[in-house]
Design a protein around this motif. Structure first.
Motif, PDB file in Angstrom:
ATOM      1  N   PHE A 127       0.927  -1.352  -0.119  1.00  0.00           N
ATOM      2  CA  PHE A 127      -0.129   0.063   0.018  1.00  0.00           C
ATOM      3  C   PHE A 127       0.725   1.327   0.082  1.00  0.00           C
ATOM      4  N   GLU A 128       1.971   1.162   0.729  1.00  0.00           N
ATOM      5  CA  GLU A 128       2.776   2.500   0.846  1.00  0.00           C
ATOM      6  C   GLU A 128       3.391   2.792  -0.393  1.00  0.00           C
ATOM      7  N   ALA A 129       3.762   4.262  -0.522  1.00  0.00           N
ATOM      8  CA  ALA A 129       4.437   4.768  -1.751  1.00  0.00           C
ATOM      9  C   ALA A 129       5.920   4.086  -1.953  1.00  0.00           C
ATOM     10  N   ASN A 130       6.427   4.038  -3.094  1.00  0.00           N
ATOM     11  CA  ASN A 130       7.745   3.627  -3.214  1.00  0.00           C
ATOM     12  C   ASN A 130       8.665   4.453  -2.616  1.00  0.00           C
ATOM     13  N   PRO A 131       9.710   3.990  -1.952  1.00  0.00           N
ATOM     14  CA  PRO A 131      10.535   4.698  -1.151  1.00  0.00           C
ATOM     15  C   PRO A 131      11.492   5.614  -2.104  1.00  0.00           C
ATOM     16  N   LYS A 132      11.903   5.197  -3.201  1.00  0.00           N
ATOM     17  CA  LYS A 132      12.735   5.959  -3.968  1.00  0.00           C
ATOM     18  C   LYS A 132      12.266   7.374  -4.355  1.00  0.00           C
ATOM     19  N   GLY A 133      11.068   7.402  -4.638  1.00  0.00           N
ATOM     20  CA  GLY A 133      10.267   8.897  -5.205  1.00  0.00           C
ATOM     21  C   GLY A 133       9.673   9.423  -3.845  1.00  0.00           C
ATOM     22  N   PHE A 134       9.212   8.784  -2.739  1.00  0.00           N
ATOM     23  CA  PHE A 134       8.507   9.232  -1.627  1.00  0.00           C
ATOM     24  C   PHE A 134       9.377   8.637  -0.264  1.00  0.00           C
ATOM     25  N   PRO A 135      10.612   9.006  -0.011  1.00  0.00           N
ATOM     26  CA  PRO A 135      11.434   8.487   0.961  1.00  0.00           C
ATOM     27  C   PRO A 135      10.569   8.567   2.442  1.00  0.00           C
ATOM     28  N   LYS A 136       9.809   9.553   2.440  1.00  0.00           N
ATOM     29  CA  LYS A 136       9.064   9.503   3.890  1.00  0.00           C
ATOM     30  C   LYS A 136       7.510   9.335   3.968  1.00  0.00           C
ATOM     31  N   GLY A 137       7.295   8.442   2.913  1.00  0.00           N
ATOM     32  CA  GLY A 137       5.920   8.110   2.609  1.00  0.00           C
ATOM     33  C   GLY A 137       4.993   8.830   2.125  1.00  0.00           C
ATOM     34  N   LEU A 138       3.607   8.340   1.945  1.00  0.00           N
ATOM     35  CA  LEU A 138       2.721   9.147   1.148  1.00  0.00           C
ATOM     36  C   LEU A 138       2.141  10.050   2.301  1.00  0.00           C
ATOM     37  N   LYS A 139       1.763   9.704   3.649  1.00  0.00           N
ATOM     38  CA  LYS A 139       1.428  10.660   4.328  1.00  0.00           C
ATOM     39  C   LYS A 139       2.172  11.907   4.503  1.00  0.00           C
ATOM     40  N   TYR A 140       3.524  11.666   4.268  1.00  0.00           N
ATOM     41  CA  TYR A 140       4.431  13.042   4.511  1.00  0.00           C
ATOM     42  C   TYR A 140       3.995  13.805   3.323  1.00  0.00           C
ATOM     43  N   THR A 141       4.052  13.246   2.271  1.00  0.00           N
ATOM     44  CA  THR A 141       3.850  14.035   0.769  1.00  0.00           C
ATOM     45  C   THR A 141       2.498  14.719   1.049  1.00  0.00           C
ATOM     46  N   ALA A 142       1.379  14.125   1.332  1.00  0.00           N
ATOM     47  CA  ALA A 142       0.170  14.716   1.500  1.00  0.00           C
ATOM     48  C   ALA A 142      -0.111  15.644   2.324  1.00  0.00           C
ATOM     49  N   THR A 143       0.370  15.712   3.564  1.00  0.00           N
ATOM     50  CA  THR A 143       0.698  16.647   4.799  1.00  0.00           C
ATOM     51  C   THR A 143       1.218  17.572   4.396  1.00  0.00           C
ATOM     52  N   THR A 144       2.325  17.626   3.761  1.00  0.00           N
ATOM     53  CA  THR A 144       3.118  18.918   3.098  1.00  0.00           C
ATOM     54  C   THR A 144       2.514  19.344   2.265  1.00  0.00           C
ATOM     55  N   ILE A 145       1.959  18.918   1.074  1.00  0.00           N
ATOM     56  CA  ILE A 145       0.842  19.558   0.305  1.00  0.00           C
ATOM     57  C   ILE A 145       0.063  20.357   0.764  1.00  0.00           C
ATOM     58  N   ARG A 146      -0.885  19.861   1.689  1.00  0.00           N
ATOM     59  CA  ARG A 146      -1.803  20.549   2.399  1.00  0.00           C
ATOM     60  C   ARG A 146      -1.292  21.805   3.270  1.00  0.00           C
ATOM     61  N   GLN A 147      -0.048  21.460   3.759  1.00  0.00           N
ATOM     62  CA  GLN A 147       0.353  22.848   4.373  1.00  0.00           C
ATOM     63  C   GLN A 147       0.958  23.899   3.507  1.00  0.00           C
ATOM     64  N   LEU A 148       1.589  23.337   2.550  1.00  0.00           N
ATOM     65  CA  LEU A 148       1.976  24.309   1.750  1.00  0.00           C
ATOM     66  C   LEU A 148       1.365  25.005   0.608  1.00  0.00           C
ATOM     67  N   PHE A 149       0.091  24.324   0.283  1.00  0.00           N
ATOM     68  CA  PHE A 149      -0.828  24.899  -0.578  1.00  0.00           C
ATOM     69  C   PHE A 149      -2.178  24.607  -0.221  1.00  0.00           C
ATOM     70  N   PRO A 150      -2.688  25.412   0.680  1.00  0.00           N
ATOM     71  CA  PRO A 150      -3.947  25.193   1.402  1.00  0.00           C
ATOM     72  C   PRO A 150      -5.102  25.362   0.234  1.00  0.00           C
ATOM     73  N   ASN A 151      -4.884  25.755  -0.825  1.00  0.00           N
ATOM     74  CA  ASN A 151      -6.064  25.793  -1.602  1.00  0.00           C
ATOM     75  C   ASN A 151      -6.464  24.403  -2.592  1.00  0.00           C
ATOM     76  N   ILE A 152      -5.367  23.402  -2.200  1.00  0.00           N
ATOM     77  CA  ILE A 152      -5.810  22.104  -2.644  1.00  0.00           C
ATOM     78  C   ILE A 152      -6.566  21.349  -1.748  1.00  0.00           C
ATOM     79  N   GLU A 153      -7.828  20.944  -1.955  1.00  0.00           N
ATOM     80  CA  GLU A 153      -8.907  20.696  -0.943  1.00  0.00           C
ATOM     81  C   GLU A 153      -8.786  19.101  -1.229  1.00  0.00           C
ATOM     82  N   HIS A 154      -8.682  18.541  -2.421  1.00  0.00           N
ATOM     83  CA  HIS A 154      -8.612  17.117  -2.693  1.00  0.00           C
ATOM     84  C   HIS A 154      -7.195  16.484  -3.177  1.00  0.00           C
ATOM     85  N   ILE A 155      -6.775  15.318  -2.680  1.00  0.00           N
ATOM     86  CA  ILE A 155      -5.679  14.877  -3.044  1.00  0.00           C
ATOM     87  C   ILE A 155      -6.073  13.340  -3.388  1.00  0.00           C
ATOM     88  N   GLY A 156      -5.719  13.102  -4.847  1.00  0.00           N
ATOM     89  CA  GLY A 156      -6.034  11.747  -5.323  1.00  0.00           C
ATOM     90  C   GLY A 156      -4.796  11.166  -5.826  1.00  0.00           C
TER      91      GLY A 156
END
Length: 818
Positions: free
Chosen positions: A343-372
């Motif tokens: 289930f988890e994202a591939n470690p090469k492109g997403f070394p800190k996991g999918l949750k870190y990626t999504a969390t960072t996106i929502r913090q830096l870009f609050p206009n994004i309401e939905h991540i698919g």
């Protein structure tokens, strides 16, 4: 232009020459051209069973040679069909020499004036692993001249096909329509997905239509077909689709009924506004923009670039190659050779996991309401890797694909549990939507027992999981195979979800772009009857065909999502497709009716403009007509007012061209010839809007028809489908004898209002404009005397007045006219 009509028999007809068009829209590269048009009264022939063929000669000046128009244009003669007023009630009037094994029964139609027949063909049962194929002739459609079919361009995509009699499509079809010489339409529909049966229509080379049925069940079975005859294609196609719902709902497989009921119960908790938020937000997809070598850093960079350019996307789709994958034991390397492991994202492109990626996106870009995120229906293109975490935690089975290769899939008892766990993981990681691709992988399963076991099981498990976890915020892709169309996409027991309507946007294939628009516009003649929102795919705004694709997405009524490379954007196009609401959110202006071709039988190779019709608003809404040049040279055509969807006989309209901003005088269907002259260059397009006009007698006028004030609310100017920004409009005589025009807008921009006699008025003396009952700054209101349009810059007024965000997203603009 001196023009003889017909074949030198001018004296038989009355000819009338009219001076100029109400509106002439020409290509940007040419000066304005005004043309004259000619009207010919043709006597009705005594025998209307055959079409009347016609052509004409012309010469440009006196002394020049006469030329046949058909030879110059490279087209065939025109045809006139005189329609019979009644529709025969017997199937024998429409099909000749059909197979005697067919069980044909006349059934009641939900579409008025339509004759409808249920056709059942008995088919053989499965012997061993191999599906059983049965061919049954439906006979020869009688008295037809043209045909149109929705066919299987490939296993996963639908595509239109056209031709003249006899029927000769080279692809299997799920819907066929035949235009008869008496002006009637015969529509045939093959209903797949009932009791594990797949049906396609094919020609037999002798003029007959053959139903080829594939049965996955042991023992005899039935193939269900429905036929309808009507005076219009729309009525006949609606009737067969309504009846198909009845057939699908009547499937006696109890487990299927239980799943339908479960879907309905889950869907009852979904709020409509959640879905509109998902449909209407501008979306960014990583696919063409960032490619398959996807990393979180590339995503962050692309989103930062969008933010820098003030492109406030609402939805983000992280496309292919984020998943954890491993090469299967095929010996080659490609998408189909990779299996899903975790289930988890591939470690090469997403070394800190999918949750870190999504969390960072929502913090830096609050206009994004939905991540698919993207995933295939079976996990990945190569399904599941047999040695991965998923294979160790869920029961799997090795099955054969159609080409004989092996594939490991999660087995039927664990499909629902796997999807439930996977979508829980995504939600916990900050992902709240999915794009589920390669759904045709289910149809590529070879053996009948496995097809019975997996095709509907995966579809049911996916739909229920998407409903439960994402409120159906999901995009179904590569899923236009017949069993799925009827089993999953036709039933109306759940909110509609997005379904890709045809093949991909291919930026590097020049020939694909006009074809893409043509195919989607015709596919929608079928898919608009499904319980889905047709999705015309992502595209790049900076592409040389970008505005062409943008116009297609706007008229489609579906979602709009872009896949721009960082630093490459067409900001003007983005502004034409979108608008800001009072909360600063970027929304797309979707018409309320799905766009589709209005010329059912016009083939791709014919030198005609593609006309895509849509409608937005209620009873007094706006008819939209998008015109696309799908040919390789400039084309000129006349567009009659009756080609706009929703136009009523007793009403007047003004027509506005989007690219030029020109507006016609008021016209109606009762006028002698209410036409627009349009010339569109190669790779060009236009969107015309027909706005309903209301007439009023203001104080001081004579009350005569020519002295009445005529008003039409145009919506947001500068937007391809700006009328879709209007939620409500009302024009009344105020108690102090002033005219009051009240418009409720769902987005900000420049509101346009057509007012006759505007050239004699001034903003200072004749208008008061209020926003939240407060006068707007006078400089935000101007009069366009060339088009008789009052232009109100609501967006600038809103910002300058600093009146703050209201309770909702609706702003009411009131205009008082002295």
């Amino acid at each position: 232009m001196d023009t003889p009509i017909g074949n030198g028999v001018n004296s038989l007809y009355e000819r009338r020459r009219h001076p100029i068009f109400q509106l002439a829209v020409t290509t940007k590269s040419r000066p304005k051209v005004y043309r004259r048009y000619f009207v010919v009264d043709l006597p009705k022939p005594s025998n209307i069973e055959h079409p009347v063929h016609f052509t004409f000669k012309y010469r440009t000046t006196i002394g020049h040679n006469w030329r046949w128009a058909s030879e110059v244009a490279g087209s065939s003669d025109g045809e006139l069909f005189f329609q019979t007023p009644t529709v025969p009630t017997k199937i024998g009037a429409f099909l000749n020499d059909y197979d005697s094994s067919l069980k044909i029964q006349s059934v009641a139609s939900e579409s008025p004036g339509v004759q409808l027949w249920s056709i059942v063909a008995p088919i053989k049962g499965v012997q061993g692993k191999h599906s059983e194929f049965t061919r049954t002739s439906l006979g020869t459609p009688s008295r037809y001249t043209r045909w149109f079919a929705i066919t299987r361009e490939s296993r996963m995509w639908l595509s239109p096909d056209h031709g003249q009699a006899p029927y000769a499509s080279t692809r299997g079809a799920i819907m066929c329509s035949f235009l008869r010489t008496d002006g009637l339409h015969l529509v045939l529909l093959a209903i797949s997905g009932v009791k594990d049966v797949l049906i396609e229509f094919k020609p037999d080379g002798h003029g007959n239509v053959v139903a080829e049925s594939r049965n996955e069940r042991e023992g005899s079975n039935d193939a269900h077909i429905v036929a309808a005859a009507a005076t219009t294609f729309d009525s006949a196609s609606a009737a067969v689709m309504y009846h198909a719902r009845t057939v699908v709902a009547g499937d006696d497989f109890q487990d299927r009924k239980d799943k339908l009921e479960m879907e309905r119960r889950i869907a009852d908790d979904i709020q409509p506004q959640w879905m509109e938020n998902w449909y209407d937000g501008l979306t960014y997809c990583t696919w063409n923009a960032l490619g398959q070598d996807l990393t979180e850093d590339k995503i962050f960079t692309a989103l930062a670039d969008l933010k820098k350019n003030e492109i406030n996307v609402t939805n983000l789709i992280i496309d292919d190659n984020w998943q954890s994958l491993k090469e299967n034991e095929s010996g080659s390397y490609g998408q189909a050779d990779l299996g899903w492991t975790d289930f988890e994202a591939n470690p090469k492109g997403f070394p800190k996991g999918l949750k870190y990626t999504a969390t960072t996106i929502r913090q830096l870009f609050p206009n994004i309401e939905h991540i698919g995120v993207w995933h295939a229906i079976l996990g990945y293109w190569g399904a599941v890797h047999p040695d991965g975490w998923i294979a160790r935690n869920y029961k799997t089975k090795t099955i054969k694909k159609w080409d004989g290769t092996d594939m490991t899939v999660v087995d039927e008892p664990d499909i629902s549990r796997m999807y439930d766990d996977f979508y829980k993981f995504l939600l916990e990681s900050g992902v709240d939507s999915v794009k589920t691709d390669d759904q045709v992988g289910l149809d590529e399963i070879r053996d009948a027992p496995d097809r019975r076991r997996f095709i509907t099981a995966y579809q049911d498990a996916w739909v229920i999981a998407a409903l439960r976890h994402f409120s159906i915020k999901a995009i179904s892709c590569m899923s236009q195979f017949p069993q799925n169309l009827f089993h999953t996409q036709l039933p109306t027991n759940k909110p509609r979800f997005m379904v890709r309507n045809n093949d991909d946007f291919f930026p590097d294939i020049d020939a694909s772009h006009a074809h893409h628009i043509f195919v989607n516009a015709h596919n929608t003649l079928f898919t608009s009857h499904l319980n889905i929102l047709p999705d015309w795919d992502m595209f790049q705004t900076h592409h040389q065909w970008g505005t062409y694709h943008g116009a297609g997405r706007c008229i489609s009524g579906g979602p709009i999502y872009i896949t721009d490379e960082p630093g490459k954007h067409n900001m003007d196009l983005i502004h034409q497709m979108t608008a800001q609401d009072t909360h600063g959110k970027t929304i797309v202006l979707r018409p309320s009716v799905i766009g589709k071709s209005i010329d059912v039988y016009t083939a791709r190779h014919e030198e005609r403009l593609l006309r895509v019709g849509s409608f937005t608003g209620g009873k007094n809404g706006t008819g939209l007509l998008a015109l696309f040049n799908v040919n390789k040279r400039a084309l000129s055509e006349l567009v009659h007012l009756d080609r706009f969807p929703g136009v009523e006989q007793s009403e007047e309209y003004v027509i506005r061209a989007h690219t030029t901003g020109e507006v016609s005088p008021p016209v109606s269907l009762t006028d002698k010839l209410p036409v627009v002259s349009v010339e569109i260059e190669y790779a060009g397009w236009e969107i015309l809007s027909a706005y309903q006009v209301r007439s009023f007698t203001l104080a001081g006028s004579t009350g005569a028809q020519h002295d009445r004030t005529k008003v039409a609310v145009l919506g947001l100017l500068g937007k391809m489908t700006g009328a879709a920004a209007v939620l409500k409009k009302e024009t009344t005589m105020h108690q102090d004898s002033r005219l009051k025009i009240s418009t409720s807008l769902r987005a900000l921009g420049v509101l346009g209002i057509y007012i006759s006699g505007l050239a004699e008025k001034t903003v200072e003396d004749n208008f008061m404009v209020l926003l939240r009952e407060i006068p707007v700054p006078q400089h935000t209101v101007r009069i366009n005397r060339e088009t008789s349009v009052l232009e109100i810059d609501v967006e600038t007024a809103f910002k300058e007045m600093k009146i703050g965000v209201g309770y909702g997203n609706v702003e009411v603009v009131e205009v008082f006219v002295r």
